[in-house]
Design a protein around this motif. Structure first.
Motif, short mmCIF file in Angstrom:
data_model
loop_
_atom_site.label_atom_id
_atom_site.label_comp_id
_atom_site.label_asym_id
_atom_site.label_seq_id
_atom_site.Cartn_x
_atom_site.Cartn_y
_atom_site.Cartn_z
N THR A 7 0.88 -1.22 -0.21
CA THR A 7 -0.26 0.49 0.12
C THR A 7 0.79 1.37 -0.74
O THR A 7 0.36 1.90 -0.74
N ALA A 11 0.85 3.98 -2.88
CA ALA A 11 0.74 5.33 -2.33
C ALA A 11 1.70 6.72 -3.26
O ALA A 11 1.82 7.36 -3.98
N ARG A 47 -2.42 14.63 -1.20
CA ARG A 47 -4.26 14.02 -1.50
C ARG A 47 -4.02 12.39 -2.16
O ARG A 47 -4.80 11.85 -1.28
N ARG A 48 -2.90 12.93 -3.19
CA ARG A 48 -2.62 11.14 -4.00
C ARG A 48 -2.38 9.90 -2.94
O ARG A 48 -3.05 9.02 -3.03
N ASP A 51 -4.57 8.84 -0.19
CA ASP A 51 -6.46 9.26 -1.04
C ASP A 51 -5.96 6.96 -0.92
O ASP A 51 -6.62 6.39 -0.27
N VAL A 52 -5.07 7.16 -0.99
CA VAL A 52 -4.80 5.27 -0.80
C VAL A 52 -4.75 4.59 0.89
O VAL A 52 -4.96 3.69 0.93
N THR A 54 -5.87 6.11 3.37
CA THR A 54 -7.01 5.90 4.35
C THR A 54 -8.50 4.72 2.99
O THR A 54 -8.60 4.53 3.91
N THR A 55 -7.94 5.12 2.22
CA THR A 55 -9.04 3.71 1.45
C THR A 55 -8.72 2.18 2.35
O THR A 55 -9.24 1.70 2.16
N ALA A 56 -7.04 2.13 2.19
CA ALA A 56 -6.68 0.89 2.50
C ALA A 56 -6.93 0.31 3.76
O ALA A 56 -7.26 -0.35 4.58
N TYR A 57 -6.13 1.79 4.63
CA TYR A 57 -6.37 1.75 5.94
C TYR A 57 -7.25 2.84 7.45
O TYR A 57 -6.59 3.19 7.37
N PRO A 58 -8.46 3.05 6.55
CA PRO A 58 -8.94 4.12 7.50
C PRO A 58 -8.96 4.26 8.80
O PRO A 58 -9.50 5.71 9.79
#
Length: 250
Positions: A7, A11, A47-48, A51-52, A54-58
């Protein structure tokens, strides 16, 4: 750890691709302060990355250079530098990088540093060593101390505090008595990468910024660099001779 690494690499690569495209089209939109530069590309890169992550590990916490601290519900926290070397980026100097470190209960366990212009990715995992593009690397240089190149890094706080600045100037003056060249790149994460593969003989940091130091120090540890730390002064070297000379800084 495999999932965390995959991940983090994704990112940093996504952010790196964006930065290269902005650099190539000379996107220099930025706020220029007396001691720092904040580029639009910093925020776009961050931001990019987020995004990666927080999507994988909120549930993970995050500390990022631009957006600051975001609390999480787990014992894991990401520390992110979305564009290390903003001054270089905005000046057209091709030396900048992206870094992400994962901390568990405040101890760094994973470091990913990406050099987007060369498509090089450094990874260090606590207790498992360091790699460059998947191949093991080691901080080992046969260059003698009188021919050594030493990277000198100071954090932004040093520029903003007269007492720290005086101490930083003194350290730099002392360093001038060692080696062949003192290198001030303004992109420390790439300096750490060069040290980890034996291309730099040493890195000396005074009050370094946390967003880059966690990733860099773990990479140095896992590449078997010789290390010393006292307070906010850090020394890492790629051979015993250089390290022995630099220990006199403490």
């Amino acid at each position: 750890m495999d999932s965390f690494e995959k991940t983090a690499v994704e990112a940093c690569r996504v952010a790196g691709e964006y930065l290269v495209s902005e650099f190539e089209r000379e996107s220099l939109d930025a706020d220029y302060g007396p001691d720092d530069v904040k580029a639009v590309a910093d925020r776009g890169s961050e931001r990019r990355i987020l995004d990666v992550l927080t999507t994988a590990y909120p549930d993970h916490g995050i500390f990022a250079e631009e957006s600051g601290k975001q609390d999480g519900e787990s014992d894991y926290r990401w520390v992110v530098d979305p564009l290390d070397g903003t001054n270089n980026f905005c000046s057209g100097i091709p030396y900048f990088g992206v870094a992400a470190a994962l901390l568990h209960e405040n101890e760094p366990i994973l470091s990913v540093i990406h050099d987007p212009l060369h498509d090089d990715t450094y990874v260090a995992r606590r207790g498992e060593g360091a790699t460059l593009n998947g191949e093991p690397i080691r901080a080992e240089s046969s260059v003698t101390s009188d021919h050594a190149t030493i990277a000198y890094v100071i954090g932004i706080d040093v520029l903003r505090d007269e007492e720290l600045k005086a101490r930083g100037d003194e350290l730099e003056s002392n360093l001038s008595g060692y080696g062949k060249r003192i290198w001030k790149s303004w992109a420390p994460v790439l300096d750490w990468g060069l040290l980890a593969r034996g291309k730099l003989e040493a890195v000396v940091c005074f009050h370094p910024d946390a967003v880059e130091q966690h990733a860099g120090w773990l990479l140095a540890e896992e590449s078997d660099a010789r290390l010393a730390n006292e307070g906010d002064l850090f020394v890492a070297a790629a051979n015993d001779e250089v390290f022995a000379e630099l220990e006199s800084l403490f």
